[in-house]
Each structure stands twice: as structure tokens, then as C-alpha cells.
Design a protein around this motif. Structure first.
Motif, PDB file in Angstrom:
ATOM      1  N   ASP A 109      47.078  37.792  40.770  1.00 62.79           N
ATOM      2  CA  ASP A 109      46.515  37.294  39.522  1.00 62.79           C
ATOM      3  C   ASP A 109      46.241  38.483  38.593  1.00 62.79           C
ATOM      4  N   VAL A 110      46.918  38.529  37.470  1.00 64.84           N
ATOM      5  CA  VAL A 110      46.735  39.636  36.527  1.00 64.84           C
ATOM      6  C   VAL A 110      46.267  39.111  35.172  1.00 64.84           C
ATOM      7  N   SER A 111      45.608  37.958  35.184  1.00 64.55           N
ATOM      8  CA  SER A 111      45.202  37.330  33.925  1.00 64.55           C
ATOM      9  C   SER A 111      44.109  38.123  33.211  1.00 64.55           C
ATOM     10  N   ASN A 112      43.277  38.833  33.966  1.00 64.17           N
ATOM     11  CA  ASN A 112      42.216  39.647  33.364  1.00 64.17           C
ATOM     12  C   ASN A 112      42.782  41.028  33.070  1.00 64.17           C
ATOM     13  N   LYS A 113      43.198  41.261  31.829  1.00 68.81           N
ATOM     14  CA  LYS A 113      43.874  42.515  31.496  1.00 68.81           C
ATOM     15  C   LYS A 113      42.948  43.720  31.656  1.00 68.81           C
ATOM     16  N   CYS A 114      41.648  43.524  31.414  1.00 71.21           N
ATOM     17  CA  CYS A 114      40.708  44.646  31.538  1.00 71.21           C
ATOM     18  C   CYS A 114      40.545  45.052  32.997  1.00 71.21           C
ATOM     19  N   GLU A 115      40.404  44.073  33.887  1.00 68.63           N
ATOM     20  CA  GLU A 115      40.268  44.360  35.311  1.00 68.63           C
ATOM     21  C   GLU A 115      41.544  44.999  35.844  1.00 68.63           C
ATOM     22  N   PHE A 116      42.685  44.476  35.406  1.00 65.55           N
ATOM     23  CA  PHE A 116      43.973  45.025  35.832  1.00 65.55           C
ATOM     24  C   PHE A 116      44.116  46.462  35.359  1.00 65.55           C
ATOM     25  N   MET A 117      43.751  46.716  34.101  1.00 69.14           N
ATOM     26  CA  MET A 117      43.867  48.060  33.543  1.00 69.14           C
ATOM     27  C   MET A 117      42.915  49.021  34.237  1.00 69.14           C
ATOM     28  N   GLU A 118      41.700  48.575  34.530  1.00 75.12           N
ATOM     29  CA  GLU A 118      40.762  49.467  35.201  1.00 75.12           C
ATOM     30  C   GLU A 118      41.254  49.821  36.599  1.00 75.12           C
ATOM     31  N   GLY A 119      41.894  48.863  37.270  1.00 76.42           N
ATOM     32  CA  GLY A 119      42.473  49.160  38.578  1.00 76.42           C
ATOM     33  C   GLY A 119      43.522  50.254  38.483  1.00 76.42           C
ATOM     34  N   ILE A 120      44.357  50.191  37.440  1.00 71.55           N
ATOM     35  CA  ILE A 120      45.385  51.208  37.230  1.00 71.55           C
ATOM     36  C   ILE A 120      44.759  52.568  36.957  1.00 71.55           C
ATOM     37  N   ILE A 121      43.763  52.601  36.069  1.00 66.93           N
ATOM     38  CA  ILE A 121      43.121  53.878  35.704  1.00 66.93           C
ATOM     39  C   ILE A 121      42.430  54.501  36.911  1.00 66.93           C
ATOM     40  N   SER A 122      41.690  53.676  37.653  1.00 61.06           N
ATOM     41  CA  SER A 122      40.969  54.179  38.818  1.00 61.06           C
ATOM     42  C   SER A 122      41.937  54.771  39.836  1.00 61.06           C
ATOM     43  N   ASN A 123      43.034  54.064  40.061  1.00 61.51           N
ATOM     44  CA  ASN A 123      43.999  54.552  41.037  1.00 61.51           C
ATOM     45  C   ASN A 123      44.774  55.756  40.518  1.00 61.51           C
TER      46      ASN A 123
END
Length: 454
Positions: free
Chosen positions: A62-76
Motif C-alpha cells: 500500500d503506497v497510498s500515503n505519499k508522505c509515509e512512503f517518502m519518509e520510508g525512502i528518506i530514512s532508508n
């Protein structure tokens, strides 16, 4: 609090889809249009974010939450940046690049044709998709290695598991209908006559090569290995121990340029040409003809497995004993035939069962064994029986019946906290910049504090 527990439960997703790296290097303040974020010298392009989202959707995330998805990318990306500076983490770029084509072909096998696959994943060309897979796998490798090094000493006590359950019990997900299953799998054996036909065909191909045809062209025409046929049968930078033993033994006994006689492995029959050998690595080409059983051979295997089933039902042998003695499935035969899910648990959601097994167990009760049935897994035909060890109805997680699952959630929370602590410690010393497209996002970590250098 609800958002916090959700973050814990999607941890596996965050680890599976890391950001994509380019070779460009940026200095603080060098943001240009099209760049979504910069972490150290790791760059995330807007197009990369979209590629990853498309790829993730196809994998069921589920990638509907763009902010959560983006934060996952930045953190990683921060973990990846640190991992590449960690001298204890091995550089596996060459092996990852080699595996990208194989993974591409594996995905292709799930679609009727290449265009359908590219359209589904929203890539324009095969090269674009292969490059994306390679980049994702590279970041996935570095991120997971760093994550593992940060959390390798993580643990939780029984009291901490109980505290976790009491704190989050009303936010924990409901368990869907599950089953616990064991299986015995047998691969139909080819008759000697059938084997001789395949071997004779490979010998004729070898003769043609010796008479002037190139190994590469013959591999493209005849090889049934989807991971190498299009590349002339070539595998590069093969580490010792990577290939099945018969293949490796034959390849390493050859001189460079020499071609083997037909070699049998669990995948079929091979002609192998050693291209280059250097230390513990080697390059080799091969032509694979799969050992596909015919109807008579499948019928023989079914009859044999049905006799084994009768021995179990008549209590002359336990299912565990039969699995150990007769099953050809290496993943389950030494574990009483028990099928495990991706999380290692023996409880599998019914909705996640392969369609063939789901159909075969329908209407059966706990303790019963299915009739012998035929199925094909990864293009390999097999016959099987399945025992229904347990049927678990949908229910809310409870510590008395789901302790191991709740313990894993508590452990994931502890690991997540360790990673968050690590990120916060490193953040003041790493340049981070995020495009204004995400200015309305409320992130868990104050990335913009690092952005401004404050």
C-alpha cells in the motif's frame, strides 16, 4: 498512538522498497528540479519515487500515503549512505547486477508477454525496468545490512511482550482465517528412454558447436533457462557455491573454452562451457534442456505417492516419517513436511495459499490428508499430498494463543526504536534536503531540521 502501531506493522514494507541511487554527487544547496530528496550524496529523483511506487503496488504494498512512503525512502537512504561507508559491509554490486536480469526474467514468467509486464509495472523499455530492479536491489541490500548491524542485539523479555500486548491490544490487527499444513512432494522420474532422448539432443548440439556453430547462438535457440538464454547462456561472476553442485563440479573441471558432456542436475540437463576462471569466481555459459515428465511418468509418480498415502492413513507410517523418506521438497522434508510462510510461521492465511493447494484442501477437516494431486511450481511438474494440521478461524490477536506473533511485533518495535535512535544521532552530521513538493507532509523525524543545518 494508532499511527505509531501502524508504522511498526509496515516495517517489513519499509525494508523491502528502498530508494534508488544515481551516480551523481551533490553539495549542499545544489537542489534542481526533478530531485525529490538528497541524503548525504544519495539522490532520490521524483521519477525514481514513482518507479518504486509502481513496483511496490505490483508486489501488493500500500503506497497510498505519499508522505509515509517518502519518509520510508528518506530514512532508508540514510541507512544506505552509512552502509556504504561501513567497511564491514561487503560490496556486492557485481553480483546484484548479474541477478537483475534473472529477476527480470522471473517476473516476466508471470505475464503472458513482455509488453503486458512493462505496462503493468509502468516501464517503457526492458532496459529501464532492469536498471530499476538493480538499483532497488542494491539499496535493499545496503539498507538491510545496515539495519541488521544496528539491531543485531535486539531482544525482548516475556514481561516486555506482555506490556506490549496490554498497551496495543486494541490496535493489533485481526488474524484472518489460517491453516497449518504439511506436504509430501515428489518429482516424477523420467524413464531411461526419455533421458536418453534429451542427452542425445544435447550431444547433437555439442557436435554442431564443434563443427562451427557458436555456443552463444545455440544457447539462444535451444536453452530453456529463462535467466540466461537471451544472453547466450552466459552467467558472469559466479561465486563458488552459488550454482547447484553438479553444474559447478562440471564447470570447474573444464579448461577455459572447453565444453562438457551433458550434465544432469535438479533443473534438467546442461551443456556447460567454461568461459573464464579467476580465483573464487568464474564465468560460464550453458544450454539447459529441462527434464519435463510426460503423462505416463506423471501417472507412475501419482501411483507411488498414493501408496505412501495409504501407508499413512493405515497408520503403518507417520506423515513425518514419510516426508523424511520420500519427499523431494528440500525445504519441508526435514521439518515433518510443514509448510511455512514468509515470516517463518507454520500458520498461513488461506488467502495467501497457492490456488492449487487452496482448491485441494477445500472441504477437508483437521487431520485429514488430500488425495494425490498434480501441480506446477516454477515450471516444474510435481505430484503432492497435503495434510491439514490445524484450521484457525479469524480472531483478534490474543497473547495466550498468539504469543510468538505478538513477540515478533514487540521485537520489531524495539528494532524500529533502535533504528530511529540511530537516525536521530546521525542526522545532525548528514546533509538532508527535501523538495518543497513534500512541504505539507508531517514526518515522524524532523528531516527539515537537518535540511536547514540547524
Amino acid at each position: 498512538m494508532k499511527r505509531q502501531i501502524k508504522f511498526i506493522l509496515v516495517l517489513t514494507f519499509v525494508l523491502s522498497f528502498f530508494g534508488i541511487k544515481t551516480n551523481a554527487q551533490l553539495k549542499p544547496g545544489d537542489l534542481v528540479d526533478g530531485i525529490a530528496a538528497v541524503v548525504g550524496d544519495e539522490i532520490v529523483l521524483e521519477s525514481d519515487v514513482q518507479d518504486q511506487a509502481n513496483y511496490a503496488k505490483q508486489q501488493g504494498a500500500d503506497v497510498s500515503n505519499k508522505c509515509e512512503f517518502m519518509e520510508g525512502i528518506i530514512s532508508n537512504k540514510l541507512l544506505i549512505y552509512e552502509a556504504k561507508r561501513d567497511t564491514l559491509i561487503e560490496n556486492r554490486s557485481a553480483a546484484i547486477k548479474e541477478n537483475a536480469t534473472a529477476k527480470y526474467n522471473q517476473i516476466l514468467g508471470q505475464f503472458p508477454n513482455e509488453k503486458t509486464m512493462l505496462d503493468a509495472y509502468k516501464f517503457r523499455t526492458p532496459s529501464e525496468m532492469k536498471t530499476a530492479i538493480e538499483k532497488i536491489d542494491t539499496d535493499n541490500y545496503y539498507g538491510q545490512m545496515k539495519y541488521g548491524r544496528i539491531t543485531d542485539k535486539a531482544d525482548v523479555t516475556p514481561n516486555e511482550v506482555t506490556d506490549f500486548f496490554n498497551t496495543y491490544r486494541f490496535q493489533l490487527p485481526q488474524v484472518k482465517d489460517e491453516v497449518s499444513l504439511s506436504q509430501i512432494v515428489m518429482y516424477p522420474k523420467l524413464t531411461n528412454e526419455h533421458k536418453d532422448e534429451i542427452i542425445a539432443k544435447l550431444k547433437k548440439i555439442k557436435e554442431d558447436i564443434q563443427n562451427g556453430e557458436s555456443f552463444e547462438s545455440q544457447a539462444r535457440i535451444y536453452s530453456e533457462d529463462p535467466g540466461s538464454a537471451a544472453n547466450g547462456g552466459l552467467y558472469k561472476n559466479i561465486a563458488r557455491g552459488k550454482m547447484v553442485k553438479p553444474f559447478e563440479a562440471a564447470a570447474l573441471n573444464l579448461q577455459e573454452g572447453e565444453i562438457s558432456d551433458p550434465v544432469e542436475s535438479e533443473f534438467g540437463y546442461h551443456l556447460i562451457q567454461l568461459v573464464k576462471k579467476s580465483g573464487k569466481m568464474y564465468d560460464a555459459r550453458h544450454i539447459l534442456l529441462k527434464a519435463v515428465p510426460n503423462a505416463a511418468e506423471i501417472a507412475t509418480a501419482k501411483k507411488e505417492l498414493d501408496s505412501i498415502r495409504s501407508l499413512i492413513i493405515n497408520e503403518r507410517m507417520t506423515f513425518k516419517e514419510a516426508a523424511f523418506r520420500f519427499s523431494d521438497d528440500k525445504q519441508t522434508k526435514f521439518n515433518a513436511g510443514v509448510i511455512t510462510g514468509e515470516d517463518g510461521s507454520d500458520k498461513i492465511e488461506k488467502l495467501n495459499l497457492p490456488p492449487t493447494i487452496s482448491y485441494q484442501i477445500a472441504g477437508h477437516h483437521k487431520g485429514e490428508i488430500t488425495n494425490v494431486f498434480e501441480e506446477t511450481v516454477q515450471d516444474r511438474k510435481m505430484v503432492a499430498i497435503v495434510k491439514i494440521n490445524d484450521i484457525i478461524d479469524a480472531h483478534q490477536l490474543d497473547i495466550t494463543t498468539d504469543y510468538s506473533r505478538i513477540k515478533q511485533m514487540a521485537l520489531n518495535k524495539r528494532k524500529n526504536e533502535m533504528v530511529e535512535k540511530y537516525v536521530k544521532e546521525k542526522l545532525p552530521h548528514i546533509f538532508v534536503s527535501i523538495n518543497d513538493r513534500y512541504k505539507d507532509c508531517t514526518f515522524r523525524t524532523d528531516w527539515r531540521k537537518a535540511d536547514t543545518g540547524n
